[in-house]
Scaffold this motif. Structure first.
Motif, PDB file in Angstrom:
ATOM      1  N   LEU A   3       0.911  -1.304   0.021  1.00  0.00           N
ATOM      2  CA  LEU A   3      -0.028  -0.066  -0.063  1.00  0.00           C
ATOM      3  C   LEU A   3       0.791   1.329  -0.060  1.00  0.00           C
ATOM      4  O   LEU A   3       1.935   1.279   0.515  1.00  0.00           O
ATOM      5  N   THR A   4       0.526   2.306  -0.619  1.00  0.00           N
ATOM      6  CA  THR A   4       1.103   3.600  -0.697  1.00  0.00           C
ATOM      7  C   THR A   4       0.793   4.215   0.151  1.00  0.00           C
ATOM      8  O   THR A   4      -0.267   4.010   1.024  1.00  0.00           O
ATOM      9  N   ARG A   5       1.495   5.489   0.528  1.00  0.00           N
ATOM     10  CA  ARG A   5       1.242   6.469   1.605  1.00  0.00           C
ATOM     11  C   ARG A   5      -0.116   6.885   1.513  1.00  0.00           C
ATOM     12  O   ARG A   5      -0.796   7.087   2.409  1.00  0.00           O
ATOM     13  N   PRO A   6      -0.604   7.538   0.556  1.00  0.00           N
ATOM     14  CA  PRO A   6      -2.033   8.053   0.305  1.00  0.00           C
ATOM     15  C   PRO A   6      -3.012   6.818   0.714  1.00  0.00           C
ATOM     16  O   PRO A   6      -4.050   7.121   1.487  1.00  0.00           O
ATOM     17  N   THR A   7      -2.817   5.615   0.239  1.00  0.00           N
ATOM     18  CA  THR A   7      -3.746   4.433   0.628  1.00  0.00           C
ATOM     19  C   THR A   7      -3.946   4.298   2.220  1.00  0.00           C
ATOM     20  O   THR A   7      -5.071   4.190   2.659  1.00  0.00           O
ATOM     21  N   TRP A   8      -2.676   4.494   2.853  1.00  0.00           N
ATOM     22  CA  TRP A   8      -2.630   4.365   4.311  1.00  0.00           C
ATOM     23  C   TRP A   8      -3.704   5.349   4.820  1.00  0.00           C
ATOM     24  O   TRP A   8      -4.121   5.146   5.920  1.00  0.00           O
ATOM     25  N   GLN A   9      -3.151   6.491   4.246  1.00  0.00           N
ATOM     26  CA  GLN A   9      -3.920   7.793   4.983  1.00  0.00           C
ATOM     27  C   GLN A   9      -5.392   7.557   4.986  1.00  0.00           C
ATOM     28  O   GLN A   9      -6.238   7.756   5.721  1.00  0.00           O
ATOM     29  N   TYR A  10      -5.950   7.237   3.553  1.00  0.00           N
ATOM     30  CA  TYR A  10      -7.217   7.019   3.566  1.00  0.00           C
ATOM     31  C   TYR A  10      -7.846   5.777   4.292  1.00  0.00           C
ATOM     32  O   TYR A  10      -9.178   5.950   4.961  1.00  0.00           O
ATOM     33  N   ALA A  11      -7.177   4.779   4.224  1.00  0.00           N
ATOM     34  CA  ALA A  11      -7.566   3.581   5.276  1.00  0.00           C
ATOM     35  C   ALA A  11      -7.721   3.938   6.651  1.00  0.00           C
ATOM     36  O   ALA A  11      -8.826   3.468   7.496  1.00  0.00           O
ATOM     37  N   ALA A  12      -6.628   4.644   6.967  1.00  0.00           N
ATOM     38  CA  ALA A  12      -6.859   5.119   8.546  1.00  0.00           C
ATOM     39  C   ALA A  12      -8.027   6.015   8.809  1.00  0.00           C
ATOM     40  O   ALA A  12      -8.538   5.878   9.751  1.00  0.00           O
ATOM     41  N   ALA A  13      -8.078   7.073   7.928  1.00  0.00           N
ATOM     42  CA  ALA A  13      -9.267   8.065   8.266  1.00  0.00           C
ATOM     43  C   ALA A  13     -10.559   7.287   8.169  1.00  0.00           C
ATOM     44  O   ALA A  13     -11.659   7.463   8.843  1.00  0.00           O
ATOM     45  N   VAL A  14     -10.761   6.398   7.405  1.00  0.00           N
ATOM     46  CA  VAL A  14     -11.940   5.640   7.034  1.00  0.00           C
ATOM     47  C   VAL A  14     -12.425   4.702   8.252  1.00  0.00           C
ATOM     48  O   VAL A  14     -13.375   4.732   9.004  1.00  0.00           O
ATOM     49  N   ILE A  15     -11.081   4.156   8.812  1.00  0.00           N
ATOM     50  CA  ILE A  15     -11.155   2.984  10.144  1.00  0.00           C
ATOM     51  C   ILE A  15     -11.817   4.009  11.104  1.00  0.00           C
ATOM     52  O   ILE A  15     -12.627   3.613  11.994  1.00  0.00           O
ATOM     53  N   TRP A  16     -10.950   5.275  11.396  1.00  0.00           N
ATOM     54  CA  TRP A  16     -11.462   5.987  12.449  1.00  0.00           C
ATOM     55  C   TRP A  16     -12.895   6.600  12.406  1.00  0.00           C
ATOM     56  O   TRP A  16     -13.430   6.401  13.300  1.00  0.00           O
ATOM     57  N   LEU A  17     -13.157   6.816  11.223  1.00  0.00           N
ATOM     58  CA  LEU A  17     -14.723   7.512  11.112  1.00  0.00           C
ATOM     59  C   LEU A  17     -15.516   6.271  11.601  1.00  0.00           C
ATOM     60  O   LEU A  17     -16.557   6.444  12.433  1.00  0.00           O
TER      61      LEU A  17
END
Length: 293
Positions: A3-17
């Motif tokens: 996973l690229t860095r943008p993908t990790w950021q999106y995934a972390a934000a979605v998991i937090w939400l």
């Protein structure tokens, strides 16, 4: 799949939400169930329980809505930041490429002047200009390699000794020796950038006068090369220099990205690099690349 860095950021934000909204919804449902249970009881507290129920519904809906709005705002901010970074990287790559092209043209003119006018060849200013142009060109190449993380590589068979001989004229202050010969599968520009960085580090940071390249083919068919200089070595801890940029191997001037870029480029070519302990003073680097027939 990595996973690229943008993908990790999106995934972390979605998991937090999802986590926060689910937790808030669960507590709201739990509170309403408790209030409904208390409402079945008789007595003066029944009206108070009704008010608490209305409060839970109103404030719970506001809390869940706020969390959803905050999560969406976070996703939008991540998207905006990634787009801004892509635009800045595209501008930086184009700007650096234009500067590199102009510098290459200036260097070619200086080399032509040195060849056409023998009396100019001994001019120290001309020699200094050629030396600085080589250093600046290498810095631009490192900057491009650092910015273009997803750049493709063109793998071909390359004779390592021939490439080292090609670089001799750019480092007249070094006595460069080559022991052994082998062909590797690599990207020509990337491998040239790696070798230039090692030679430049020997000159600038180590104040070396001799650099040796010991080349041999390993038992697995890979080509192993050890680059050793007789300079002053590293004056700071370089244990993390291959893992993160801007760590300088010496206290002298430098960008601190040379060895880091070498590691990145070799990784793209299915190779590896590690720092070796020289037998005497100086600095040593061990490189492994896939061998070619």
């Amino acid at each position: 799949m990595k996973l690229t860095r943008p993908t990790w950021q999106y995934a972390a934000a979605v998991i937090w939400l999802i986590f926060t909204v689910t937790l808030a919804t669960w507590w709201l449902i739990f509170g309403l169930n408790q209030a409904r249970h208390l409402a079945t009881l008789e007595g003066p507290e029944a009206a108070r329980v009704s008010r608490v129920t209305r409060m839970l519904i109103g404030e719970g809906v506001i809390l869940v809505g706020t969390l959803v709005a905050g999560g969406i705002a976070l996703l939008v901010a991540i998207r905006f930041e990634q787009r801004r970074r892509r635009e800045l990287r595209a501008f930086f790559i184009a700007f650096t490429h234009d500067l590199k092209t102009s510098l290459t043209s200036l260097r070619l003119q200086a080399e032509a002047l040195r060849e056409d006018l023998p009396q100019a060849a001994a001019n120290p200013n001309l020699q200094r200009m050629l030396k600085d142009s080589v250093r600046l060109q290498l810095q631009f190449e490192n900057a491009l390699a650092l910015a273009a993380t997803d750049a493709a590589v063109f793998i071909e068979a390359i004779e390592v000794a021939s490439m080292i001989d090609y670089l001799r004229d750019d480092f007249p202050e070094l006595r460069i020796s080559v022991n052994g010969e082998a062909r590797v599968r690599a990207d020509r520009r990337a491998l040239e950038s790696v070798l230039r960085n090692l030679l430049q580090n020997a000159v600038v940071h180590g104040r070396a006068t001799n650099v040796s390249h010991d080349i041999r083919r390993g038992a697995s068919g890979a080509v192993e090369m050890t680059v050793t200089d007789d300079g002053g070595g590293a004056s700071v801890d370089v244990s993390t220099v291959l893992d993160r940029p801007f760590v300088r191997p010496a206290t002298t001037s430098g960008s601190g990205i040379g060895l880091y870029v070498c590691g990145r480029l070799l990784n793209q070519m299915q190779g590896e690099i590690r720092l070796a302990a020289p037998s005497g003073r100086g600095f040593a680097v061990h490189i492994v690349l896939p061998g070619a027939a």
